[in-house]
Design a protein around this motif. Structure first.
Motif, PDB file in Angstrom:
ATOM      1  N   LEU A  42      -2.786   8.096  -4.585  1.00 61.91           N
ATOM      2  CA  LEU A  42      -1.953   6.912  -3.975  1.00 61.91           C
ATOM      3  C   LEU A  42      -2.494   5.783  -3.525  1.00 61.91           C
ATOM      4  N   ASP A  43      -2.266   4.766  -3.750  1.00 62.94           N
ATOM      5  CA  ASP A  43      -2.729   3.410  -3.179  1.00 62.94           C
ATOM      6  C   ASP A  43      -2.029   3.055  -1.959  1.00 62.94           C
ATOM      7  N   THR A  44      -2.880   2.732  -0.786  1.00 59.20           N
ATOM      8  CA  THR A  44      -2.155   2.578   0.384  1.00 59.20           C
ATOM      9  C   THR A  44      -2.499   1.427   1.018  1.00 59.20           C
ATOM     10  N   SER A  81       3.061   2.078   6.281  1.00 58.70           N
ATOM     11  CA  SER A  81       2.115   1.703   5.274  1.00 58.70           C
ATOM     12  C   SER A  81       3.290   1.544   3.901  1.00 58.70           C
ATOM     13  N   TYR A  91       3.253   2.279   0.029  1.00 57.90           N
ATOM     14  CA  TYR A  91       2.466   3.196  -1.108  1.00 57.90           C
ATOM     15  C   TYR A  91       2.915   2.821  -2.511  1.00 57.90           C
TER      16      TYR A  91
END
Length: 301
Positions: free
Chosen positions: A156-158, A267, A269
């Motif tokens: 996951l990019d957060t 956030s 994601y």
């Protein structure tokens, strides 16, 4: 600075190899090397430390990488948007939003998205934290907005959007609500039936903090969404905990927790390394640039 130089640098930062980066960009190695050298001259320093087996980004290169990536993504989105407008293409975007995130927060970025993509077809799914991660894993959605997902998946990019506190909410006729004080001590909750949230991103952190203060809430009922929680609170079925930006009801009252400082970070994601459509990149940039302060939240650390 030319966008071609930026594209070459992004490829080089990924491969750390001039030959492979040139192949990826479909140019000769000397051409890529010259472009990188020109970019370094413009930025005033080396971006890549050239070593035979251990080439790596310099401090300047590491600092410039996210900025140049954002610059490249924005330029790509602008180009795709111009093409879409000219051809009247319908852009489709699937997004999942956690049950605990108030969609009213997203009105402004959605408005800007619809202005940029008049023909966009937006599909919004709701779900628990587990459902959010599964939707991303399975490629059902490109973006997700949720509270902390922990170590649910390492791909996951957060991008943290804002930080918000957790408050107590009670029926307006509850004895705690009829006091003149705006906060409540945890000791006053010892005998109160607490409405429990199923699969709430903040549940574990809240329980841990309460336990450290010597309070084990007496669970009364279980709900999944803020709307269901409000409905039971309006029926005076107990007390509950909600995030600062959760929906409000005129039949309830919010109270600060005097002995407890619990917060969460909301956030956006996406899946690392997975291609994102131009419309998804546009929404991502809009979310990251939104001023959330009017909602009473703070910048994430």
């Amino acid at each position: 600075m030319e966008m071609q130089q930026v594209r070459y640098f992004l490829a080089l930062s990924s491969t750390l190899n001039f030959t492979r980066a040139a192949e990826e960009c479909n140019v000769t190695q000397p051409a890529l090397t010259r472009a990188i050298k020109t970019l370094e001259d413009e930025l005033g320093g080396e971006l890549l430390r050239r070593e035979r087996q251990h080439s790596h980004l310099t401090e300047l290169g590491r600092r410039m990488l996210p900025l140049l990536q954002q610059c490249y993504d924005a330029a790509t989105s602008a180009k795709s948007l111009a093409k879409a407008v000219q051809s009247s293409e319908v852009a489709r975007l699937n997004v999942t939003i956690s049950n605990s995130v108030n969609i009213a927060l997203l009105v402004s970025p959605f408005t800007e998205l619809f202005r940029a993509y008049p023909g966009v077809h937006l599909k919004i799914n709701r779900g628990s934290p587990g459902a959010v991660v599964d939707a991303l894993k399975n490629g059902e959605v490109e973006l997700a907005v949720a509270g902390p997902l922990g170590q649910a998946w390492d791909r996951l990019d957060t991008w943290a959007l804002f930080k918000e506190g957790i408050e107590l909410v009670v029926n307006s006729d509850h004895p705690l609500a009829r006091r003149n004080e705006a906060d409540v001590a945890l000791a006053q909750l010892a005998t109160e039936p607490v409405l429990s949230r199923i699969d709430w991103e903040t549940s574990e952190e809240l329980s841990r903090c309460l336990s450290e203060k010597g309070l084990t809430p007496r669970t009364a009922h279980e709900v999944e969404t803020d709307q269901d929680l409000l409905a039971l609170l309006e029926a005076n079925a107990g007390v509950g905990f909600v995030s600062l930006t959760a929906p409000r009801s005129p039949s309830t009252r919010r109270l600060k927790l005097r002995d407890l400082d619990v917060s969460r970070v909301v956030s956006v994601y996406a899946v690392a390394g997975r291609h994102r459509s131009p419309v998804a990149t546009t929404l991502l940039n809009l979310l990251r640039s939104t001023d959330w302060s009017p909602f009473g939240v703070s910048e994430p650390a």
